[in-house]
Scaffold this motif. Sequence first.
Motif, PDB file in Angstrom:
ATOM      1  N   MET A   1       0.839  -1.183   0.000  1.00 16.86           N
ATOM      2  CA  MET A   1       0.000   0.000   0.000  1.00 16.86           C
ATOM      3  C   MET A   1       0.880   1.241   0.000  1.00 16.86           C
ATOM      4  SD  MET A   1      -3.287  -0.790   2.442  1.00 16.86           S
ATOM      5  CE  MET A   1      -2.411  -1.116   3.921  1.00 16.86           C
ATOM      6  N   SER A   2       0.453   2.214  -0.728  1.00 11.87           N
ATOM      7  CA  SER A   2       1.210   3.456  -0.796  1.00 11.87           C
ATOM      8  C   SER A   2       0.899   4.336   0.415  1.00 11.87           C
ATOM      9  CB  SER A   2       0.888   4.194  -2.088  1.00 11.87           C
ATOM     10  OG  SER A   2      -0.443   4.647  -2.055  1.00 11.87           O
ATOM     11  N   LYS A   3       1.639   5.425   0.516  1.00  7.49           N
ATOM     12  CA  LYS A   3       1.437   6.349   1.641  1.00  7.49           C
ATOM     13  C   LYS A   3       0.047   6.972   1.608  1.00  7.49           C
ATOM     14  CE  LYS A   3       6.254   7.619   2.333  1.00  7.49           C
ATOM     15  NZ  LYS A   3       7.230   8.707   2.328  1.00  7.49           N
ATOM     16  N   SER A   4      -0.458   7.251   0.431  1.00  2.45           N
ATOM     17  CA  SER A   4      -1.791   7.859   0.338  1.00  2.45           C
ATOM     18  C   SER A   4      -2.870   6.867   0.774  1.00  2.45           C
ATOM     19  CB  SER A   4      -2.053   8.348  -1.088  1.00  2.45           C
ATOM     20  OG  SER A   4      -2.030   7.254  -1.988  1.00  2.45           O
ATOM     21  N   VAL A   6      -2.466   4.449   3.049  1.00  2.00           N
ATOM     22  CA  VAL A   6      -2.371   4.378   4.507  1.00  2.00           C
ATOM     23  C   VAL A   6      -2.963   5.632   5.133  1.00  2.00           C
ATOM     24  CG1 VAL A   6      -0.752   4.282   6.446  1.00  2.00           C
ATOM     25  CG2 VAL A   6      -0.380   2.839   4.438  1.00  2.00           C
ATOM     26  N   GLY A   7      -2.714   6.790   4.534  1.00  2.00           N
ATOM     27  CA  GLY A   7      -3.282   8.045   5.031  1.00  2.00           C
ATOM     28  C   GLY A   7      -4.796   8.043   4.979  1.00  2.00           C
ATOM     29  N   LEU A   8      -5.369   7.533   3.889  1.00  2.00           N
ATOM     30  CA  LEU A   8      -6.826   7.466   3.763  1.00  2.00           C
ATOM     31  C   LEU A   8      -7.417   6.540   4.819  1.00  2.00           C
ATOM     32  CD1 LEU A   8      -9.401   8.169   2.154  1.00  2.00           C
ATOM     33  CD2 LEU A   8      -8.907   6.176   0.735  1.00  2.00           C
ATOM     34  N   LEU A   9      -6.778   5.409   5.024  1.00  2.00           N
ATOM     35  CA  LEU A   9      -7.264   4.473   6.030  1.00  2.00           C
ATOM     36  C   LEU A   9      -7.165   5.076   7.434  1.00  2.00           C
ATOM     37  CD1 LEU A   9      -8.453   1.681   6.148  1.00  2.00           C
ATOM     38  CD2 LEU A   9      -6.161   0.746   6.403  1.00  2.00           C
ATOM     39  N   ALA A  10      -6.065   5.773   7.715  1.00  2.00           N
ATOM     40  CA  ALA A  10      -5.906   6.425   9.023  1.00  2.00           C
ATOM     41  C   ALA A  10      -6.959   7.514   9.210  1.00  2.00           C
ATOM     42  CB  ALA A  10      -4.502   7.012   9.142  1.00  2.00           C
ATOM     43  N   LEU A  11      -7.245   8.277   8.169  1.00  2.00           N
ATOM     44  CA  LEU A  11      -8.277   9.320   8.265  1.00  2.00           C
ATOM     45  C   LEU A  11      -9.646   8.701   8.531  1.00  2.00           C
ATOM     46  CD1 LEU A  11      -8.968  12.326   7.968  1.00  2.00           C
ATOM     47  CD2 LEU A  11      -9.313  11.894   5.534  1.00  2.00           C
ATOM     48  N   ASN A  12      -9.937   7.591   7.881  1.00  2.00           N
ATOM     49  CA  ASN A  12     -11.208   6.911   8.130  1.00  2.00           C
ATOM     50  C   ASN A  12     -11.295   6.414   9.572  1.00  2.00           C
ATOM     51  OD1 ASN A  12     -12.393   7.256   5.616  1.00  2.00           O
ATOM     52  ND2 ASN A  12     -11.429   5.431   4.780  1.00  2.00           N
ATOM     53  N   LEU A  13     -10.213   5.888  10.095  1.00  2.66           N
ATOM     54  CA  LEU A  13     -10.213   5.408  11.481  1.00  2.66           C
ATOM     55  C   LEU A  13     -10.378   6.566  12.465  1.00  2.66           C
ATOM     56  CD1 LEU A  13      -7.493   2.607  11.334  1.00  2.66           C
ATOM     57  CD2 LEU A  13      -9.975   2.343  11.500  1.00  2.66           C
ATOM     58  N   VAL A  14      -9.741   7.697  12.180  1.00  2.91           N
ATOM     59  CA  VAL A  14      -9.881   8.866  13.058  1.00  2.91           C
ATOM     60  C   VAL A  14     -11.323   9.364  13.055  1.00  2.91           C
ATOM     61  CG1 VAL A  14      -9.238  11.302  13.301  1.00  2.91           C
ATOM     62  CG2 VAL A  14      -7.481   9.570  12.947  1.00  2.91           C
ATOM     63  N   THR A  15     -11.943   9.432  11.873  1.00  5.64           N
ATOM     64  CA  THR A  15     -13.351   9.874  11.824  1.00  5.64           C
ATOM     65  C   THR A  15     -14.256   8.871  12.529  1.00  5.64           C
ATOM     66  OG1 THR A  15     -13.601   8.870   9.637  1.00  5.64           O
ATOM     67  CG2 THR A  15     -13.094  11.217   9.713  1.00  5.64           C
ATOM     68  N   GLY A  47     -11.580  -2.466   2.446  1.00  7.50           N
ATOM     69  CA  GLY A  47     -11.700  -3.621   1.533  1.00  7.50           C
ATOM     70  C   GLY A  47     -11.062  -3.351   0.181  1.00  7.50           C
ATOM     71  N   ALA A  48     -11.285  -2.144  -0.343  1.00  7.36           N
ATOM     72  CA  ALA A  48     -10.683  -1.799  -1.635  1.00  7.36           C
ATOM     73  C   ALA A  48      -9.160  -1.768  -1.537  1.00  7.36           C
ATOM     74  CB  ALA A  48     -11.202  -0.453  -2.117  1.00  7.36           C
ATOM     75  N   LEU A  49      -8.633  -1.221  -0.444  1.00  7.39           N
ATOM     76  CA  LEU A  49      -7.177  -1.158  -0.276  1.00  7.39           C
ATOM     77  C   LEU A  49      -6.571  -2.552  -0.108  1.00  7.39           C
ATOM     78  CD1 LEU A  49      -6.764   1.948   2.042  1.00  7.39           C
ATOM     79  CD2 LEU A  49      -6.327   1.783  -0.409  1.00  7.39           C
ATOM     80  N   LEU A  50      -7.241  -3.397   0.651  1.00  3.13           N
ATOM     81  CA  LEU A  50      -6.732  -4.763   0.818  1.00  3.13           C
ATOM     82  C   LEU A  50      -6.770  -5.537  -0.496  1.00  3.13           C
ATOM     83  CD1 LEU A  50      -8.212  -5.775   4.282  1.00  3.13           C
ATOM     84  CD2 LEU A  50      -5.829  -5.297   3.705  1.00  3.13           C
ATOM     85  N   ARG A  51      -7.854  -5.376  -1.249  1.00  2.85           N
ATOM     86  CA  ARG A  51      -7.950  -6.076  -2.528  1.00  2.85           C
ATOM     87  C   ARG A  51      -6.902  -5.570  -3.516  1.00  2.85           C
ATOM     88  NH1 ARG A  51     -13.381  -5.870  -5.877  1.00  2.85           N
ATOM     89  NH2 ARG A  51     -12.356  -4.014  -6.636  1.00  2.85           N
ATOM     90  N   ARG A  52      -6.665  -4.259  -3.525  1.00  2.00           N
ATOM     91  CA  ARG A  52      -5.657  -3.685  -4.405  1.00  2.00           C
ATOM     92  C   ARG A  52      -4.253  -4.112  -3.973  1.00  2.00           C
ATOM     93  NH1 ARG A  52      -4.738   2.477  -4.433  1.00  2.00           N
ATOM     94  NH2 ARG A  52      -6.942   2.421  -3.951  1.00  2.00           N
ATOM     95  N   GLY A  53      -4.029  -4.256  -2.652  1.00  2.00           N
ATOM     96  CA  GLY A  53      -2.715  -4.653  -2.148  1.00  2.00           C
ATOM     97  C   GLY A  53      -2.368  -6.087  -2.480  1.00  2.00           C
TER      98      GLY A  53
END
Length: 128
Positions: A1-4, A6-15, A47-53
Amino acid sequence: MSKSDVGLLALNLVTLLMAVVGLTAQHVDPMGMALALTLVTTIVNGGALLRRGRRPAPMPRLPEADELDARHVLDLDARLEALERAYGDAADAAKWRALVASGQVSGPAADAPEAGEAARGHTRNGVA
């Protein structure tokens, strides 16, 4: 996974955490809706990030050679000229071999004609 990613996933977890904290506040109905939307968004993005990874990375495409590249055209032209020159030299050499074989011309290693023959009007290589 790229930095972006991981950043998107972290932002989702924070929200998601902020929605849980907001749910404990006095306004339960809007925060419950925010929690549901955030949870759905986090699940879909994760799910999309895991499938793409897990998908293999695409092979980088090599740039295709341009058929009209100037260097390529000049190289082909030089090869063609060399081939024409070699063909012309081979044809010329075959013609001279045929003339030598028939005795019409002689090479520089041939015996010199006698002085008497030259005086009688014999010619060498067609020259008087």
